[in-house]
Design a protein around this motif. Structure first.
Motif, PDB file in Angstrom:
ATOM      1  N   TYR A  54       0.862  -1.196   0.000  1.00 25.32           N
ATOM      2  CA  TYR A  54       0.000   0.000   0.000  1.00 25.32           C
ATOM      3  C   TYR A  54       0.897   1.243   0.000  1.00 25.32           C
ATOM      4  N   SER A  55       1.273   1.641  -1.191  1.00 26.17           N
ATOM      5  CA  SER A  55       2.219   2.754  -1.315  1.00 26.17           C
ATOM      6  C   SER A  55       1.553   4.072  -1.677  1.00 26.17           C
ATOM      7  N   ARG A  56       0.243   4.052  -1.971  1.00 24.83           N
ATOM      8  CA  ARG A  56      -0.430   5.271  -2.408  1.00 24.83           C
ATOM      9  C   ARG A  56      -1.778   5.414  -1.703  1.00 24.83           C
ATOM     10  N   ASN A  57      -2.084   6.613  -1.286  1.00 22.94           N
ATOM     11  CA  ASN A  57      -3.391   6.902  -0.693  1.00 22.94           C
ATOM     12  C   ASN A  57      -4.330   7.460  -1.770  1.00 22.94           C
ATOM     13  N   GLU A  59      -5.118  10.375  -2.485  1.00 27.87           N
ATOM     14  CA  GLU A  59      -4.629  11.569  -3.166  1.00 27.87           C
ATOM     15  C   GLU A  59      -3.752  11.241  -4.368  1.00 27.87           C
ATOM     16  N   ALA A  60      -3.228  10.009  -4.424  1.00 31.93           N
ATOM     17  CA  ALA A  60      -2.355   9.630  -5.544  1.00 31.93           C
ATOM     18  C   ALA A  60      -3.142   9.259  -6.794  1.00 31.93           C
ATOM     19  N   TYR A  61      -4.421   9.047  -6.654  1.00 33.11           N
ATOM     20  CA  TYR A  61      -5.253   8.639  -7.789  1.00 33.11           C
ATOM     21  C   TYR A  61      -6.148   9.809  -8.224  1.00 33.11           C
ATOM     22  N   SER A 113      -5.091  -0.328  -5.216  1.00 36.21           N
ATOM     23  CA  SER A 113      -3.734  -0.691  -4.784  1.00 36.21           C
ATOM     24  C   SER A 113      -3.300  -1.996  -5.426  1.00 36.21           C
ATOM     25  N   THR A 116      -2.415  -1.249  -9.017  1.00 38.72           N
ATOM     26  CA  THR A 116      -1.136  -0.529  -9.073  1.00 38.72           C
ATOM     27  C   THR A 116       0.040  -1.487  -8.883  1.00 38.72           C
ATOM     28  N   ASP A 120       2.957  -2.270 -11.586  1.00 38.82           N
ATOM     29  CA  ASP A 120       4.370  -2.045 -11.242  1.00 38.82           C
ATOM     30  C   ASP A 120       5.208  -3.262 -11.561  1.00 38.82           C
TER      31      ASP A 120
END
Length: 436
Positions: A54-57, A59-61, A113, A116, A120
């Protein structure tokens, strides 16, 4: 931050992918299938399961309200060629799950997530895999070897600090390692450190205490309790190790011992020896001297080791006066029983000597060796030719400050080629009991 997510569901013998996996398989070119075993990307964790970083909240999307999409208020170019997740969160259906990002995370964000993470891996953005389990095992072994070497050499508090530092370093390494391998358990080295703390540190402390007790027991056989206490206060690492320094040696002996005991029964001869040695030993220990050894009816003692002292010559002369007084008191008690008096001969010399624990691996003794020790022995022998119980060498005469000395002259001692200047204590020379 990692969480395991089921990527497939089986029903009636058929496999159904999750939303993110289905979207990837359907719409993304060169989709990466979920592997059932043999993780190579750090994300696979058993059949149909993935560990998600879980590297993005949120706000990242790019989040577009559904109403804007339905009413076409959002530019079409924004979503053109993109993978788009469409969904909503339903509190009534428990569509809120705990993740490393938040205790209440929307289910749609979980799928985002997952998507993503898979993109990656496909695009080579995911961190390169590391052998986390092997690194954890090597780290635990390294800490164990370090503790085995360090614990016997460090105090208990320092050993505990070493383990705390090793645990903190491991947590920092885990922070770097987790993105590269989600399979290993970081608790292994921490459990090893806990075991070393609960078992290794107490064992090392007990071993150190046992060694200290043995060392103290050995020291108390040679030196006064006050000297041992001072050595403990100074915290010397190995007070018995041989060291070179200035010492003053006192050698005392009973004159005519054989003639005194040859007609006595064995028990009486042994008691006479013990009583005479008491007269010698007490003054030595009371003046903080180090008892080297007993020589049958005499003893060897020295000052200046294992604890260096500035007035070692004066302390030895203090002890010599006290020995003479103790022997005189003993002779008064003997005279009341009609027994002949005893005479003590004392030789004292100062100089550089090597003092320490000498011997073999099976037996050793704390002693001093050097030319001044040999001279003290010659002075004790020379006392038989003088009417004085104490003969002092030139080294002691040059170092003493509290005792006036009487010059006796220059003499050649037995076993030596050059003249040696001899002295005696003026206090004894002025006494009517100076002569034997």
């Amino acid at each position: 931050m990692i969480r395991r997510l089921p990527m497939q569901t089986w029903f009636d013998g058929r496999s159904y992918p999750t939303l993110s996996l289905g979207l990837l398989d359907c719409c993304a070119a060169q989709a990466a299938p979920v592997r059932a075993a043999g993780p190579t990307d750090g994300l696979t964790a058993g059949p149909g399961l993935r560990r998600l970083p879980y590297s993005r909240n949120w706000e990242a999307y790019t989040v577009v309200p559904a109403a804007d999409i339905l009413e076409q208020r959002w530019p079409a170019a924004l979503v053109a060629g993109k993978l788009v997740l469409i969904g909503s969160s339903s509190l009534g259906l428990s569509d809120r799950v705990a993740t490393p990002l938040s205790p209440l995370t929307s289910g749609l964000l979980v799928h985002a997530s997952a998507l993503t993470a898979q993109l990656d891996v496909r695009d080579g953005v995911a961190p390169a895999p590391w052998p986390g389990r092997w690194i954890a095992a090597a780290y635990a072994l390294l800490v164990t070897l370090l503790a085995t070497w360090a614990f016997p050499r460090l105090p208990a508090w320092s050993s505990m600090g070493l383990l705390a530092a090793a645990s903190a370093a491991w947590l920092l390494l885990v922070w770097r390692l987790l993105p590269h391998d989600a399979e290993f358990n970081p608790a292994g080295p921490l459990l090893v450190n806990l075991f070393l703390l609960m078992v290794g540190v107490p064992l090392a402390w007990q071993s150190t205490q046992r060694h200290s007790r043995q060392l103290l027991g050995t020291l108390r056989q040679y030196v006064a309790d006050a000297v041992v206490d001072e050595l403990l206060r100074q915290g010397l690492k190995d007070p018995l190790a041989p060291r070179s320094g200035e010492v003053t040696t006192l050698i005392a002996d009973m004159q005519g011992y054989t003639s005194h005991v040859e007609a006595l029964p064995v028990e009486q001869a042994a008691q006479l020896t013990r009583d005479f040695l008491d007269c010698l030993t007490g003054p030595v220990l009371e003046r903080h001297g180090t008892l080297d050894k007993y020589t049958g009816d005499g003893l060897v003692a020295f000052w200046g080791a294992p604890l260096p002292v500035a007035d070692h010559a004066d302390q030895a002369l203090d002890a010599a006066l006290a020995i003479v007084q103790a022997v005189r008191a003993f002779n008064l008690r003997r005279a009341k029983r009609g027994l002949a008096p005893l005479r003590v001969r004392i030789g004292i010399e100062s100089g550089v000597a090597l003092a320490g624990d000498f011997g073999s691996s099976s037996r050793s003794i704390y002693t001093a060796v050097g030319d001044s020790v040999n001279v003290a022995s010659r002075l004790e022998t020379a006392a038989r030719d003088f009417p004085y119980d104490v003969i002092v060498g030139p080294g002691t005469a040059a170092r003493c400050t509290r005792h006036p000395l009487l010059l006796l002259g220059d003499y050649i001692l037995r076993g030596r080629e050059h003249l040696t200047t001899l002295y005696t204590l003026s206090a004894l020379a002025a006494s009517p009991e100076a002569a034997a």
